[in-house]
Design a protein around this motif. Structure first.
Motif, PDB file in Angstrom:
ATOM      1  N   LEU A  22       0.831  -1.208   0.000  1.00 21.55           N
ATOM      2  CA  LEU A  22       0.000   0.000   0.000  1.00 21.55           C
ATOM      3  C   LEU A  22       0.864   1.256   0.000  1.00 21.55           C
ATOM      4  O   LEU A  22       0.644   2.185  -0.789  1.00 21.55           O
ATOM      5  N   ARG A  23       1.843   1.289   0.887  1.00 25.70           N
ATOM      6  CA  ARG A  23       2.695   2.477   0.979  1.00 25.70           C
ATOM      7  C   ARG A  23       3.554   2.645  -0.265  1.00 25.70           C
ATOM      8  O   ARG A  23       3.788   3.767  -0.728  1.00 25.70           O
ATOM      9  N   HIS A  24       4.037   1.532  -0.814  1.00 23.24           N
ATOM     10  CA  HIS A  24       4.836   1.621  -2.032  1.00 23.24           C
ATOM     11  C   HIS A  24       4.028   2.218  -3.176  1.00 23.24           C
ATOM     12  O   HIS A  24       4.506   3.095  -3.906  1.00 23.24           O
ATOM     13  N   ALA A  25       2.796   1.740  -3.360  1.00 27.17           N
ATOM     14  CA  ALA A  25       1.964   2.260  -4.446  1.00 27.17           C
ATOM     15  C   ALA A  25       1.669   3.741  -4.258  1.00 27.17           C
ATOM     16  O   ALA A  25       1.609   4.503  -5.221  1.00 27.17           O
ATOM     17  N   ALA A  26       1.472   4.160  -3.003  1.00 24.75           N
ATOM     18  CA  ALA A  26       1.170   5.559  -2.721  1.00 24.75           C
ATOM     19  C   ALA A  26       2.383   6.463  -2.910  1.00 24.75           C
ATOM     20  O   ALA A  26       2.256   7.591  -3.402  1.00 24.75           O
ATOM     21  N   LEU A  27       3.569   5.970  -2.520  1.00 25.10           N
ATOM     22  CA  LEU A  27       4.763   6.816  -2.491  1.00 25.10           C
ATOM     23  C   LEU A  27       5.623   6.688  -3.739  1.00 25.10           C
ATOM     24  O   LEU A  27       6.277   7.652  -4.145  1.00 25.10           O
ATOM     25  N   HIS A  28       5.658   5.501  -4.336  1.00 21.95           N
ATOM     26  CA  HIS A  28       6.544   5.248  -5.471  1.00 21.95           C
ATOM     27  C   HIS A  28       5.793   5.037  -6.776  1.00 21.95           C
ATOM     28  O   HIS A  28       6.371   5.248  -7.848  1.00 21.95           O
ATOM     29  N   VAL A  83      -3.884   3.099   5.976  1.00 26.96           N
ATOM     30  CA  VAL A  83      -5.166   3.682   5.581  1.00 26.96           C
ATOM     31  C   VAL A  83      -4.956   4.992   4.828  1.00 26.96           C
ATOM     32  O   VAL A  83      -5.686   5.289   3.869  1.00 26.96           O
ATOM     33  N   GLU A  84      -3.945   5.770   5.228  1.00 27.30           N
ATOM     34  CA  GLU A  84      -3.631   6.987   4.470  1.00 27.30           C
ATOM     35  C   GLU A  84      -3.108   6.630   3.075  1.00 27.30           C
ATOM     36  O   GLU A  84      -3.429   7.302   2.087  1.00 27.30           O
ATOM     37  N   ALA A  85      -2.307   5.572   3.001  1.00 29.05           N
ATOM     38  CA  ALA A  85      -1.769   5.154   1.714  1.00 29.05           C
ATOM     39  C   ALA A  85      -2.871   4.674   0.781  1.00 29.05           C
ATOM     40  O   ALA A  85      -2.871   4.988  -0.421  1.00 29.05           O
ATOM     41  N   ALA A  86      -3.842   3.920   1.312  1.00 26.69           N
ATOM     42  CA  ALA A  86      -4.929   3.405   0.480  1.00 26.69           C
ATOM     43  C   ALA A  86      -5.695   4.533  -0.199  1.00 26.69           C
ATOM     44  O   ALA A  86      -6.190   4.369  -1.317  1.00 26.69           O
ATOM     45  N   ALA A  87      -5.788   5.666   0.459  1.00 29.44           N
ATOM     46  CA  ALA A  87      -6.518   6.801  -0.099  1.00 29.44           C
ATOM     47  C   ALA A  87      -5.760   7.474  -1.239  1.00 29.44           C
ATOM     48  O   ALA A  87      -6.350   8.235  -2.015  1.00 29.44           O
ATOM     49  N   ILE A 144      -3.770   5.797  -3.634  1.00 23.81           N
ATOM     50  CA  ILE A 144      -3.348   4.883  -4.689  1.00 23.81           C
ATOM     51  C   ILE A 144      -4.081   5.106  -6.006  1.00 23.81           C
ATOM     52  O   ILE A 144      -3.546   4.807  -7.074  1.00 23.81           O
ATOM     53  N   ALA A 145      -5.287   5.627  -5.954  1.00 24.92           N
ATOM     54  CA  ALA A 145      -6.093   5.801  -7.163  1.00 24.92           C
ATOM     55  C   ALA A 145      -5.286   6.488  -8.256  1.00 24.92           C
ATOM     56  O   ALA A 145      -4.511   7.396  -7.967  1.00 24.92           O
ATOM     57  N   PRO A 146      -5.465   6.067  -9.514  1.00 25.48           N
ATOM     58  CA  PRO A 146      -6.469   5.131 -10.039  1.00 25.48           C
ATOM     59  C   PRO A 146      -5.994   3.688 -10.153  1.00 25.48           C
ATOM     60  O   PRO A 146      -6.638   2.890 -10.835  1.00 25.48           O
ATOM     61  N   VAL A 147      -4.893   3.337  -9.514  1.00 23.68           N
ATOM     62  CA  VAL A 147      -4.399   1.952  -9.587  1.00 23.68           C
ATOM     63  C   VAL A 147      -5.400   1.018  -8.905  1.00 23.68           C
ATOM     64  O   VAL A 147      -5.817   1.271  -7.775  1.00 23.68           O
ATOM     65  N   PRO A 148      -5.815  -0.071  -9.545  1.00 26.57           N
ATOM     66  CA  PRO A 148      -6.763  -0.997  -8.912  1.00 26.57           C
ATOM     67  C   PRO A 148      -6.175  -1.611  -7.646  1.00 26.57           C
ATOM     68  O   PRO A 148      -5.005  -2.009  -7.604  1.00 26.57           O
ATOM     69  N   LEU A 149      -6.993  -1.690  -6.615  1.00 25.11           N
ATOM     70  CA  LEU A 149      -6.563  -2.200  -5.316  1.00 25.11           C
ATOM     71  C   LEU A 149      -7.540  -3.265  -4.839  1.00 25.11           C
ATOM     72  O   LEU A 149      -8.750  -3.031  -4.806  1.00 25.11           O
ATOM     73  N   LEU A 150      -7.007  -4.419  -4.452  1.00 20.90           N
ATOM     74  CA  LEU A 150      -7.796  -5.489  -3.859  1.00 20.90           C
ATOM     75  C   LEU A 150      -7.355  -5.682  -2.413  1.00 20.90           C
ATOM     76  O   LEU A 150      -6.178  -5.900  -2.143  1.00 20.90           O
ATOM     77  N   ILE A 151      -8.318  -5.619  -1.488  1.00 20.98           N
ATOM     78  CA  ILE A 151      -8.067  -5.826  -0.065  1.00 20.98           C
ATOM     79  C   ILE A 151      -8.709  -7.154   0.319  1.00 20.98           C
ATOM     80  O   ILE A 151      -9.915  -7.349   0.121  1.00 20.98           O
ATOM     81  N   VAL A 152      -7.901  -8.069   0.841  1.00 22.22           N
ATOM     82  CA  VAL A 152      -8.371  -9.411   1.210  1.00 22.22           C
ATOM     83  C   VAL A 152      -8.134  -9.602   2.701  1.00 22.22           C
ATOM     84  O   VAL A 152      -7.036  -9.327   3.203  1.00 22.22           O
ATOM     85  N   HIS A 153      -9.166 -10.084   3.399  1.00 26.28           N
ATOM     86  CA  HIS A 153      -9.026 -10.259   4.847  1.00 26.28           C
ATOM     87  C   HIS A 153      -9.938 -11.389   5.311  1.00 26.28           C
ATOM     88  O   HIS A 153     -11.066 -11.534   4.815  1.00 26.28           O
ATOM     89  N   GLY A 154      -9.450 -12.175   6.245  1.00 26.92           N
ATOM     90  CA  GLY A 154     -10.235 -13.267   6.785  1.00 26.92           C
ATOM     91  C   GLY A 154     -11.070 -12.834   7.979  1.00 26.92           C
ATOM     92  O   GLY A 154     -10.620 -12.035   8.808  1.00 26.92           O
ATOM     93  N   ASP A 155     -12.286 -13.396   8.087  1.00 24.10           N
ATOM     94  CA  ASP A 155     -13.122 -13.038   9.234  1.00 24.10           C
ATOM     95  C   ASP A 155     -12.707 -13.794  10.496  1.00 24.10           C
ATOM     96  O   ASP A 155     -13.258 -13.558  11.581  1.00 24.10           O
ATOM     97  N   SER A 156     -11.696 -14.673  10.391  1.00 24.59           N
ATOM     98  CA  SER A 156     -11.134 -15.353  11.555  1.00 24.59           C
ATOM     99  C   SER A 156      -9.683 -14.945  11.798  1.00 24.59           C
ATOM    100  O   SER A 156      -8.923 -15.672  12.436  1.00 24.59           O
ATOM    101  N   ASP A 157      -9.304 -13.777  11.292  1.00 28.43           N
ATOM    102  CA  ASP A 157      -7.938 -13.271  11.479  1.00 28.43           C
ATOM    103  C   ASP A 157      -7.705 -12.974  12.961  1.00 28.43           C
ATOM    104  O   ASP A 157      -8.420 -12.159  13.556  1.00 28.43           O
ATOM    105  N   GLY A 158      -6.696 -13.616  13.551  1.00 29.61           N
ATOM    106  CA  GLY A 158      -6.416 -13.423  14.969  1.00 29.61           C
ATOM    107  C   GLY A 158      -5.576 -12.209  15.277  1.00 29.61           C
ATOM    108  O   GLY A 158      -5.404 -11.863  16.454  1.00 29.61           O
ATOM    109  N   TYR A 159      -5.043 -11.549  14.241  1.00 33.48           N
ATOM    110  CA  TYR A 159      -4.182 -10.382  14.437  1.00 33.48           C
ATOM    111  C   TYR A 159      -4.955  -9.077  14.313  1.00 33.48           C
ATOM    112  O   TYR A 159      -4.845  -8.199  15.164  1.00 33.48           O
TER     113      TYR A 159
END
Length: 278
Positions: free
Chosen positions: A142-148, A208-212, A214-229
């Protein structure tokens, strides 16, 4: 001091692509812009060496592992093998991990490691680059796409949305590992992860700041509903910040990061990336 530009190949068995095929993997050390040696592996796409077409026609996936991972971990090799169905794959060990140099800054200067890997992928002839990160690596992509920039699609799996989160037991243990001298010893000798002793200064751009940005690069966020972290408020914050260019997959029964990413999920990610990175 750096002795070469980001993406510079310090040691390589690579021979330039012909316009036909390349069938073997390549292992090398890259040099980051701040002079750290990064252990890296390039695996050609199965469809390239089966069809004989040049690499520019298919995407390259650059994989950013989670904290305490490395390029040689079995789960990283499994993920790399799966993505070669869709394109070439670059994997690498973040600084302080595995055979790479330096010390881990737990997501801060690691963005330079990813930048070197992306530059190497471009230098090998790939015109479409997809970064895929897991946990700490998910925040780094996320940060790489936002900054680089310099990517065509981004996939962030099991990423935090904000720094210093201690709301779960695994994250409290991680903070002990990073912040305490005894924890850093455990990281070095027990987990093969050398952790920097200095605090962030300044605090890096949050995921979260980086995600905002990144546009217009397509971004997919994947997360499990049993993520313990990281609970589900993290991916939802990222998706909200991403807006219309982001897509959120909440995976039922999925745990955290690489170990929880099965074949079916990886293939759906590969399909998504090929369709979006064109």
């Amino acid at each position: 001091m750096s002795d070469g530009p980001a993406g510079h190949v310090a040691r390589s068995t690579f021979r330039p692509y012909s316009e036909t095929r390349r069938e073997t993997s390549t292992r090398t050390y890259l040099r980051t812009s701040d002079g750290v040696r990064i252990d890296s592996v390039y695996d050609p796409a199965r469809l390239v060496y089966e069809s004989g077409r040049p690499p520019s026609r298919d995407p390259v996936f650059v994989i950013a592992h989670g904290f305490t991972g490395s390029v040689d971990r079995p789960h990283i090799r499994r993920i790399a093998s799966e993505f070669t169905r869709y394109g070439a794959v670059v994997t690498f060990s973040f600084r302080g991990h595995g055979a790479s140099g330096g010390r881990s800054t737990v997501g801060d200067r690691e963005v330079l490691d990813l930048a070197a890997a992306v530059a190497w992928a471009r230098g090998l002839g790939h015109t479409r680059v997809v970064t895929v990160g897991f946990s700490m690596g998910g925040s780094v992509v996320l940060r790489h796409a936002a900054l680089h920039g310099d990517v065509d699609a981004v996939v962030s799996v099991s990423s935090p949305a904000r720094w210093y989160y201690r709301g779960t037991a695994p994250m409290r243990r991680l903070h002990w590992l990073v912040l305490r001298p005894a924890g850093r010893l455990v990281g070095r000798y027990g987990l093969r992860t050398r952790i920097h002793h200095r605090d962030w200064d300044p605090v890096p751009l949050s995921p979260v700041e980086a995600a905002a940005r990144i546009a217009p690069v397509p971004l997919l966020i994947v997360h499990g509903d049993s993520d313990g972290y990281f609970p589900l408020d993290h991916p939802r914050m990222l998706a909200e910040a991403a807006g219309d260019h982001g897509e959120l997959w909440l995976e039922h029964g999925m745990g955290h990061a690489e170990h929880a990413s099965g074949t079916e999920l990886l293939r759906r990610i590969g399909d998504w990336a090929v369709s979006r990175a064109g």
